[in-house]
Scaffold this motif. Sequence first.
Motif, PDB file in Angstrom:
ATOM      1  N   UNK A 149       0.691  -1.019   0.003  1.00 48.99           N
ATOM      2  CA  UNK A 149      -0.156  -0.211  -0.057  1.00 48.99           C
ATOM      3  C   UNK A 149       0.886   1.064   0.094  1.00 48.99           C
ATOM      4  N   UNK A 150       0.975   1.863  -1.046  1.00 53.59           N
ATOM      5  CA  UNK A 150       1.534   3.030  -1.259  1.00 53.59           C
ATOM      6  C   UNK A 150       0.533   4.372  -1.643  1.00 53.59           C
ATOM      7  N   UNK A 151      -0.571   4.054  -1.252  1.00 58.86           N
ATOM      8  CA  UNK A 151      -1.531   5.356  -1.551  1.00 58.86           C
ATOM      9  C   UNK A 151      -1.921   5.740  -0.097  1.00 58.86           C
ATOM     10  N   UNK A 184       0.500 -16.334  -5.114  1.00 58.64           N
ATOM     11  CA  UNK A 184      -0.363 -15.541  -5.960  1.00 58.64           C
ATOM     12  C   UNK A 184       0.137 -14.162  -6.382  1.00 58.64           C
ATOM     13  N   UNK A 185      -0.597 -13.051  -6.379  1.00 55.40           N
ATOM     14  CA  UNK A 185      -0.204 -11.999  -6.957  1.00 55.40           C
ATOM     15  C   UNK A 185       0.233 -10.939  -6.092  1.00 55.40           C
ATOM     16  N   UNK A 186       1.283 -10.057  -6.235  1.00 48.29           N
ATOM     17  CA  UNK A 186       1.589  -9.012  -5.400  1.00 48.29           C
ATOM     18  C   UNK A 186       0.905  -7.915  -6.031  1.00 48.29           C
ATOM     19  N   UNK A 187       0.233  -7.442  -5.375  1.00 45.97           N
ATOM     20  CA  UNK A 187      -0.658  -6.139  -5.764  1.00 45.97           C
ATOM     21  C   UNK A 187       0.162  -4.890  -5.230  1.00 45.97           C
ATOM     22  N   UNK A 213     -10.826   9.700   0.636  1.00 44.58           N
ATOM     23  CA  UNK A 213     -10.781   8.730   1.771  1.00 44.58           C
ATOM     24  C   UNK A 213     -11.882   8.001   1.926  1.00 44.58           C
ATOM     25  N   UNK A 214     -12.227   6.756   1.852  1.00 43.95           N
ATOM     26  CA  UNK A 214     -10.883   5.738   2.070  1.00 43.95           C
ATOM     27  C   UNK A 214     -10.511   4.918   0.851  1.00 43.95           C
ATOM     28  N   UNK A 215     -10.334   5.804  -0.385  1.00 37.36           N
ATOM     29  CA  UNK A 215      -9.884   4.979  -1.405  1.00 37.36           C
ATOM     30  C   UNK A 215      -8.553   4.295  -1.221  1.00 37.36           C
ATOM     31  N   UNK A 216      -7.767   5.100  -0.451  1.00 37.09           N
ATOM     32  CA  UNK A 216      -6.082   4.735  -0.383  1.00 37.09           C
ATOM     33  C   UNK A 216      -6.035   3.457   0.648  1.00 37.09           C
ATOM     34  N   UNK A 217      -6.929   3.134   1.452  1.00 33.92           N
ATOM     35  CA  UNK A 217      -6.805   2.321   2.735  1.00 33.92           C
ATOM     36  C   UNK A 217      -6.469   0.878   2.024  1.00 33.92           C
ATOM     37  N   UNK A 221      -8.497  -1.543  -1.079  1.00 31.66           N
ATOM     38  CA  UNK A 221      -7.988  -2.267  -2.253  1.00 31.66           C
ATOM     39  C   UNK A 221      -8.267  -3.742  -2.271  1.00 31.66           C
ATOM     40  N   UNK A 222      -8.263  -4.222  -0.958  1.00 32.08           N
ATOM     41  CA  UNK A 222      -8.252  -5.826  -0.850  1.00 32.08           C
ATOM     42  C   UNK A 222      -9.744  -6.230  -1.141  1.00 32.08           C
TER      43      UNK A 222
END
Lengths: 420, 275
Positions: A149-151, A184-187, A213-217, A221-222
Amino acid sequence: VYSTLRRYLRPRLSAPLVGGELTVVQPKFSALSGVDFPNIRPVFAVKLGDPVRVGQLLFTDRKHPEIAWVAPMAGVIESIEYGSGRILSSIVIRAIEGAENPLTDVPRIEKDDDLRKVLQARGMWPAFLNRPYGRIPLPDATPEAIFVIATETEPYAPDPDVVLRDRRVEFEKGIRALALLTNGIVHVCLPEKYALEASDHPRIRINRLSGPHPAGLAGTHIRRLHPVNSGGSVWSIGYQDLIAIGHLLMTGQYLPDRVISFAGPRTASARLVRTVVGARIRDIASDERKPNASEVPFTAISGSILSGRISDWLGYRHRQVSTINNAPRLQKRRKLKYFHGQNSTFPLVPTTGLERAMPFFLPVVPLMRALSVGDAETAERLGCLDLVEEDMALLSSMCTSGADYGYLLRCVLDDLADAA
Amino acid sequence: MRFSQLNGYRTGPPFISFGLTSLQITLIQIVALAPPVIVTIASSGTTALQIAAVAVVVTLFWELLFAILRRKSLTWHGLTTAMIMIVMVPTVVPLWQLAMAVSLGVVLTELIFGGRGFGFLNAAVTSLAFLVFSFPGSALSGAAIPIAMSSLPGALLLLLFGLISLRVVLAAVTAIAVFSIANPEAFDPIITLSAAAFGLIFLVCDPISSASTNPGRIAYGLFVGLLTAFFDSHTGPAISPVAVVFAALLGSIFAPLIDHVVVLFHAVWRRRRNG
């Protein structure tokens, strides 16, 4: 009147990311606190008064002795405290002058298993957060996917682009290493501007998600890309921890540096600070006050104004120190006041705004009700296993009840983890 | 305990709030209810004032009593109940009957649960239902067109603050409109809707007693709309307020079930999506 009205009508957080020049703060004290590692019972490798060097082993988990926690700062062990049931409360290090960073061998990674052992022995394993349950993953677990998570969308968060620009090599190295931990995949969730070179790897996928917010949490994403299935697990890791992993693999040194933002409604000028893991907040927030501000004292909290906590120490996964008005003191019910709402419990009024606090389809009010009464079964059916404390912070701020749904979620998740 | 604390200080969120507080919600509801109340008092004069006095005194008496017994502060929520009573109770009702009905409604559906928001029914709905049940021959008012017109600004205000859901409103209106178009000899859509407007906005759409999930809100709105049309006694082109009250009562009893079904469907949907 208009601004007050608008604040209620469109509750939106518009606090810009903090960028600009870095100031370096070498704190006088630093600590690892048990709040960040729930259910960890430590076996200490050091005693009170022992001198430690950066990256030196402090303690291991009693159940999983492979997982090590290391010193974020060179100094002397100032205090060791246990919580109830011999869980970790805190271990504090006092800085001393002239201590050197120990040079260690560059770890050699030949098999996939080597990386796992290196991360566990050199103190980087606790940086991972496992879902379900929001705990540190088991030493031999294999996740279905890993999220980097870099957002940042929390108010007054540091601009990840500024941090990543200086640490590009370590970041890329870390991402490539993560692919060894999962089949699996590294997102990799990146800010808009940043370009990644490791994108040629077949199992590394780049996601860019923008919005309020909360788009970056991590939870957002998960939930969107790889919801936690029954029996499966997904890990998440912050970008600065990943940089530390990259640094460890390249130089063999534990990198305790973290770039955090010091900002908030009560701060005169927001700024970026480079300090160490678990730094004492008083050292970071020394004498910072808005000129001409009212004399109402403020509190510097670890984490964002939404999901942070009042603490003496910078949280292990926190990337910001925020200032708020002084912490609410809990009132004792003695005198009746008929015009002031002084009740400690307020009702949950299901306003339609609550749905908008969750960016994905989830029956929010039933979940909040289930958490309020500790109904773990219903909460699990509603998908609380995807969530951790920070995902609930926006709801807590919008609800009439004044409850901390993150705290309530933690209680339910611990129940579910113990039952599993 | 609902949050983490240490030495008398709360240590966890929420540190800031951008929602409404309980007291603010009451205030907004009072503002929204003010125009229809003023219209009622202006048209029926002193008898409406007597009803107002009794309703306000009785609701606040019970609130104060429970506040003292529970050592909590007053929430003033009873005022909104009283205001709804002013509009919907006809001037011919004896005041002691009104006092009985309000007492039963407020105590049994709100105060024994800990105040508004902790129960699952609307106190005004149950008070009106008690009145009609216990004293045969009682009718209800609040179906006049001026009252419908004067409740619209309040509805807009409540919508803006998220205190009523557009989904419930639209679903209920759709159900009533479809029913009245299907039975043109019994209903006229415009008159029907304006007769039901006040009850729809302030009784049916109450956020606490209606369904609280988005799909559930639509189902709840359709359910209550259909019930309203069914319960109407077919005496005139308009819907009688009693029908709206009993539809709201039955609807709010079924609202938790509707939410529960939504939760079950959500679980199935999640399992199917995630494999």
